[in-house]
Design an enzyme around this catalytic site. Structure first.
Site, PDB file in Angstrom:
ATOM      1  CB  VAL A 125      -0.866  -0.072   1.192  1.00 46.34           C
ATOM      2  CG1 VAL A 125      -0.226   0.286   2.285  1.00 46.34           C
ATOM      3  CG2 VAL A 125      -1.995   0.753   1.121  1.00 46.34           C
ATOM      4  CE1 TYR A 126       3.409   1.585   4.399  1.00 49.97           C
ATOM      5  CE2 TYR A 126       5.567   1.067   4.268  1.00 49.97           C
ATOM      6  CZ  TYR A 126       4.496   1.046   4.986  1.00 49.97           C
ATOM      7  OH  TYR A 126       4.902   1.011   6.326  1.00 49.97           O
ATOM      8  CB  SER A 127       4.120   5.117  -3.159  1.00 46.25           C
ATOM      9  OG  SER A 127       4.711   6.108  -2.123  1.00 46.25           O
TER      10      SER A 127
END
Length: 352
Positions: free
Chosen positions: A61-63
């Protein structure tokens, strides 16, 4: 660099790990955190490896997956020198199957992460949140298959409550599935809720803590102080609502204590805050982040020394708050405490 066993596993992890949340720079939250590209990330990885920091943590879900992609490029050619930790489970889209930890989602998420990271295995795969809609038996069965296939080495969780983690461990034991060996948690001098239930659970069940946001979501950097406006360049202007809330009076009480100790020791406020965490029970690794070489090198200065007992006591006193029921009787009343002494006392006793 000190290395510690991760929970009850045989995996040794560095006392400091690097969080790749600043890699990629996509979206309102992660764009505010940083937009480190592959070239810059490779330099940060170089510095980490020189210092003995071998574990790198990210999430799908990071970036929108860009963090995994940039990390994969940064460790290319030296995969065997690093421990790769990633997470899945939070929504990555609006469609069906784009969130949670069902068998279908876990298998697909693992394959996608392997592709983005450019590797054939994930050393530590963590569930980013508890999925109340999927039976725990299904989750653990899918993780068991991924481990047996050699795509995942160890499994852990993040942001679970006590009952969610304990029930998962009990079911893993019942059916012979892989046990969670790590719990990635929010823990800092500005937020010690982890200690009330999750810490004793981790000590009892062999689940090591990987600490995220050790500086209280950017509040313990030394730039936020009593009676002063929030610095113009602070990320808190854009990210405060995404992170854990912190009572202002508690924060400033902690910052005052950190300032006093910094003056006495010559260490920086962030270094002291991180070093305090490294003295706490069950903490295996503190995840540090950095957008620049300077920030990274400063955070790396949190190891190689230990706060004096009087400094630890001062920080404990400044950051202590009244625990909620049913925990406060065990902290405040002699009869309760006699039956269930503080974890720190038990672990320091000769019989521990």
């Amino acid at each position: 660099m000190e290395y510690r066993r991760l929970g009850a596993s045989g995996l040794e992890v560095p006392a400091l790990s690097f969080g790749a949340g600043t890699f990629g720079g996509r979206g309102p939250l992660f764009g505010a955190w940083g937009d480190t590209d592959a070239r810059e990330a490779r330099r940060l990885v170089d510095i980490c490896l020189e210092a003995g920091v071998t574990m790198f943590d990210t999430a799908d879900v990071y970036s929108d997956g860009a963090s995994e992609e940039v990390l994969g490029q940064a460790i290319s050619g030296r995969r065997d020198q690093v421990i790769v930790s990633t997470k899945t489970g939070l929504p990555t889209g609006d469609g069906p199957g784009a969130a949670g930890t069902s068998r279908a989602r876990l298998v697909r998420a693992c394959e996608d992460a392997l592709r983005r990271l450019g590797t054939d295995r994930i050393d530590l795969l963590q569930l980013h949140a508890f999925d109340a809609g999927t039976p725990i038996e299904e989750v653990l069965s899918a993780l068991d298959d991924l481990v047996r296939a050699g795509k995942v080495r160890y499994v852990g969780v993040s942001n679970f409550s006590g009952w969610q983690l304990m029930k998962s461990l009990a079911i893993a034991d019942r059916y012979g599935r892989p046990r969670y060996v790590a719990h990635q948690v929010y823990y800092s001098l500005a937020g010690r809720d982890y200690e009330w239930e999750l810490m004793p659970l981790g000590a009892d069940q062999g689940v090591g803590a990987l600490v995220w946001s050790p500086l209280g979501w950017g509040r313990l950097t030394g730039k936020v102080r009593r009676g002063r406006p929030l610095p113009v360049q602070s990320r808190l202007h854009r990210t405060a609502d995404y992170g854990p809330p912190v009572d202002d009076e508690l924060l400033f009480r902690v910052v005052d204590a950190l300032d006093e100790i910094a003056e006495e020791t010559g260490r920086t406020v962030p270094q002291i805050a991180i070093n305090w965490l490294l003295q706490r029970p069950t903490v295996c690794s503190v995840i540090i982040g950095a957008r620049t070489e300077e920030q990274l090198r400063q955070n790396l200065g949190a190891v190689g020394w230990t706060l004096a007992p009087e400094h630890l006591a001062k920080l404990d006193a400044a950051s202590t708050v009244t625990a909620p029921y049913p925990y406060f009787p065990y902290r405040r009343q002699e009869g309760f405490a006699r039956l269930n002494p503080p974890l720190e006392t038990r672990m320091s006793s000769p019989a521990a």
